[in-house]
Design a protein around this motif. Structure first.
Motif, PDB file in Angstrom:
ATOM      1  N   SER A 197       3.116  21.721 -11.386  1.00  0.00           N
ATOM      2  CA  SER A 197       3.212  20.397 -12.421  1.00  0.00           C
ATOM      3  C   SER A 197       3.152  19.212 -11.779  1.00  0.00           C
ATOM      4  N   THR A 247       1.528  16.956 -18.635  1.00  0.00           N
ATOM      5  CA  THR A 247       1.450  17.318 -17.482  1.00  0.00           C
ATOM      6  C   THR A 247       0.487  18.795 -17.315  1.00  0.00           C
ATOM      7  N   LYS A 256       0.159  21.960 -15.623  1.00  0.00           N
ATOM      8  CA  LYS A 256       0.699  22.980 -15.138  1.00  0.00           C
ATOM      9  C   LYS A 256      -0.152  24.473 -14.274  1.00  0.00           C
TER      10      LYS A 256
END
Length: 348
Positions: free
Chosen positions: A142, A187, A189
């Motif tokens: 991440s 975020t 990933k």
């Protein structure tokens, strides 16, 4: 048209025209916008909407009201509805005025229009490398933000991850990682990378686990597999393992050096399996077959020369009926064409 004659005609023609002014009354209400557009950040545009009352053939102060107890501010005949003062998803603003005992009204309705929730979005990044392969761990990674990329050296030394495929040369390969940006967490990933492209002079430069392959004509120098055949050498395994080897030299299956089955077929014509070998012949040398074991319930015919054969036989006969010669442990018997015994030697 007839000529003007008589007092009546002259009176009509000489009369000054008179017009009564229009006395229709109308109340108009105009809005600067019909809706508040509300973004996912809850900020609305515009911040407020103005409602202007227009009077036709009348004068006076207009009264304003708003549904759902929404708050209006006014200056003269202009009322303002701020988004912060709006109650509910829609509001109706009404203007009214009384003239000569009659009430005139006009209204406008405005609504809130909400943007949909922003969902996850796909992202891609690339890195070139001269390594034979990149690591598969960590399986996911991440990073913070919608424009971030995995750090340098992630999944392999010297890797630099970027949003567009970089140029790469001979001996280098291009790897790709797929990511998902989550606006809720802010975020991205990333998944472990996989080979996207490579540049080599020949396919012998790569090593790959191809899985299931469907192909037509395949030309190969050597095929080998199993723990006993880690290389392309045409020889029986010495490590106790098993497997197979197939090349222009021949076919090997199993391992002659360990208990169990094995099979060899050489390009020279040599053949071997447990209990049976065939040595190829030559221009003046006949091939030799050697068999060891028990031949059970054998049927058929034999042609050729049986040299130096030893063994235990039951009944040997030249034919099953008619004229024939039979030999067994009791002696020799000779029969004529009618099947009658004519000579007998031995014990009876």
């Amino acid at each position: 048209m007839s000529a003007i004659v008589g007092e009546r005609d002259r009176l009509i023609m000489n009369t000054v025209p008179r017009f009564a002014p229009a006395n229709d009354r109308v109340l108009l209400l105009a809005a600067t916008a019909q809706a508040f557009k509300v973004a996912a950040t809850t900020i609305a545009a515009p911040a407020s909407i103005d409602f202007t009352a227009g009077l036709v053939n009348m004068q006076g102060q207009v009264a304003f009201t708003a549904s759902n107890a929404s708050v209006l501010t006014r200056v003269g005949n202009v009322a303002t509805l701020a988004y912060a003062g709006m109650v509910g998803d829609s509001v109706t603003v009404t203007a009214s005025i009384v003239a000569d005992g009659l009430t005139y009204t006009a209204s406008q309705t405005v609504s809130k229009i909400f943007d949909g929730v922003t969902g996850n979005s796909a992202r891609i990044c690339y890195s070139k490398t001269s390594l034979l392969s990149l690591a598969s761990a960590p399986a996911t990674l991440s990073t913070q933000g919608a424009t971030s990329y995995p750090p340098i050296d992630t999944w392999g030394a010297g890797t630099v991850w970027e949003g567009s495929p970089p140029l790469f040369g001979a001996g280098e390969s291009l790897y790709r990682s797929d990511g998902v940006f989550n606006p809720a967490s802010g975020t991205t990933k990333w998944s472990a990378p996989y080979l996207n492209a490579l540049k080599v002079g020949q396919l012998s430069a790569i090593s790959a686990d191809l899985g299931k392959v469907t192909a037509g004509d395949i030309y190969s120098a050597t095929l080998h597999g199993g723990a006993g055949y880690p290389t392309n050498n045409y020889s029986w395994p010495s490590n106790g393992g098993s497997g197979f080897h197939l090349s222009s030299q021949g076919l090997l299956i199993g391992n002659i050096n360990v208990p169990g089955g094995f099979f060899q077929l050489s390009s020279t014509g040599y053949f071997e399996m447990p209990g049976l070998t065939v040595t190829p012949g030559g221009a003046e040398v006949a091939p030799i077959a050697r068999f060891s074991g028990e031949l059970v319930a054998a049927k058929g015919s034999f042609r050729g020369e049986l040299v130096a054969a030893t063994g235990t036989f039951g009944l040997i006969r030249s034919a099953t009926s008619g004229q024939r010669t039979e030999y067994d442990s009791n002696g020799i018997r000779i029969y004529n064409a009618a099947g009658n015994l004519i000579v007998r030697l031995g014990v009876w």
